[in-house]
Enzyme design. Structure first.
Site, PDB file in Angstrom:
ATOM      1  N   CYS A 159       0.827  -1.206   0.000  1.00  0.00           N
ATOM      2  CA  CYS A 159       0.000   0.000   0.000  1.00  0.00           C
ATOM      3  C   CYS A 159       0.866   1.264   0.000  1.00  0.00           C
ATOM      4  O   CYS A 159       1.492   1.566  -1.004  1.00  0.00           O
ATOM      5  CB  CYS A 159      -0.994  -0.031   1.156  1.00  0.00           C
ATOM      6  N   HIS A 172      -3.886  -4.900   0.583  1.00  0.00           N
ATOM      7  CA  HIS A 172      -3.394  -5.361   1.886  1.00  0.00           C
ATOM      8  C   HIS A 172      -3.466  -6.887   1.974  1.00  0.00           C
ATOM      9  O   HIS A 172      -4.430  -7.444   2.520  1.00  0.00           O
ATOM     10  CB  HIS A 172      -4.209  -4.717   3.017  1.00  0.00           C
ATOM     11  N   GLU A 203      -1.967  -8.859   3.889  1.00  0.00           N
ATOM     12  CA  GLU A 203      -1.965  -9.313   5.282  1.00  0.00           C
ATOM     13  C   GLU A 203      -3.364  -9.363   5.884  1.00  0.00           C
ATOM     14  O   GLU A 203      -3.600 -10.052   6.889  1.00  0.00           O
ATOM     15  CB  GLU A 203      -1.044  -8.421   6.135  1.00  0.00           C
TER      16      GLU A 203
END
Length: 242
Positions: A114, A214, A216
């Site tokens: 990001c 993202h 994660e």
């Protein structure tokens, strides 16, 4: 075989609260280290430090992750702030720029997430779109405050990213800025359905990849597994001595 040590940059907040404490802090959403741990790595946090410490820091880890966060200061890419550009964090801008430079110089695997992808582009001389809705005409890249949106990204054939899985798939996302002019050597490796660049990479590097979403925060582990695999390989260029 020992697990590779993956350094993750952190947020740097002037005011954070936990328990009875309300203090300046460095912090990181739990999803980041958990994502690395699930892929077989050991996670260590890299809070802001003097930029000249970046080479020694990178020499101690097997790969680097640049985490998401606030907007990059527009002056770093020769622009005036847009009305919707948020306040920058100078300590993070300076430290993470130095981490990126050190990782690239030492051939240390790098995953920029990001804001991290945006900063990678800026470090290499690129520019940013400061407010994506002005360009694409919608707000689908950002969810409500504190909530992720989702959209599909399509890998670009022939890229490292496409080699991890060539089919378009849905990703969790929260960003209002994006890559505009690409930095030196970078090529786009995924796009959103509206044409926005969603991933970039440096061809020929062991592993130097930026993604605008993202990973994660989702369940897809392909990027983390690829980073861990790259971290296990010998570096092509010796890292600076400690």
């Amino acid at each position: 075989m020992p697990k590779p040590l993956i350094g993750i940059s952190t947020y740097h907040e002037e005011s954070a609260q936990w328990g009875v404490w309300h203090l300046p802090a460095v912090l990181l959403p739990l999803d980041y280290p958990t994502h690395i741990q699930r892929a077989g790595g050991l996670a260590v946090l890299l809070p802001p430090d003097a930029p000249e410490a970046a080479a020694e820091t990178v020499a101690r880890v097997d790969a680097v992750v640049i985490a998401g966060g606030p907007d990059v200061r527009p002056a770093r890419y020769g622009a005036e702030p847009h009305a919707r550009t948020g306040p920058p964090n100078e300590a993070r801008d300076a430290w993470e720029s130095a981490l990126i430079e050190a990782a690239l110089a030492s051939d240390t695997p790098l995953l920029a997430i990001c804001r991290g992808m945006q900063l990678l582009n800026v470090v290499l001389g690129g520019t940013l779109i400061q407010h994506v809705p002005d360009v694409v005409g919608h707000g689908g890249h950002t969810g409500p405050a504190g909530s992720l949106a989702a959209h599909v990204v399509a890998p670009i054939p022939g890229t490292l990213f496409a080699s991890l899985g060539a089919e378009p798939y849905e990703v969790p996302t929260y960003h209002h800025q994006a890559v505009d002019r690409l930095g030196r050597g970078l090529v786009p490796s995924a796009r959103a359905e509206d044409g926005l660049i969603e991933a970039v990479e440096l061809p020929g590097e062991t592993f130097a990849l930026g993604v605008q979403w993202h990973p994660e925060a989702g369940t897809d582990q392909r990027l983390a597994h690829a980073l861990i695999a790259a971290a296990r390989r010998p570096r092509l260029v010796p890292a600076p001595s400690a």
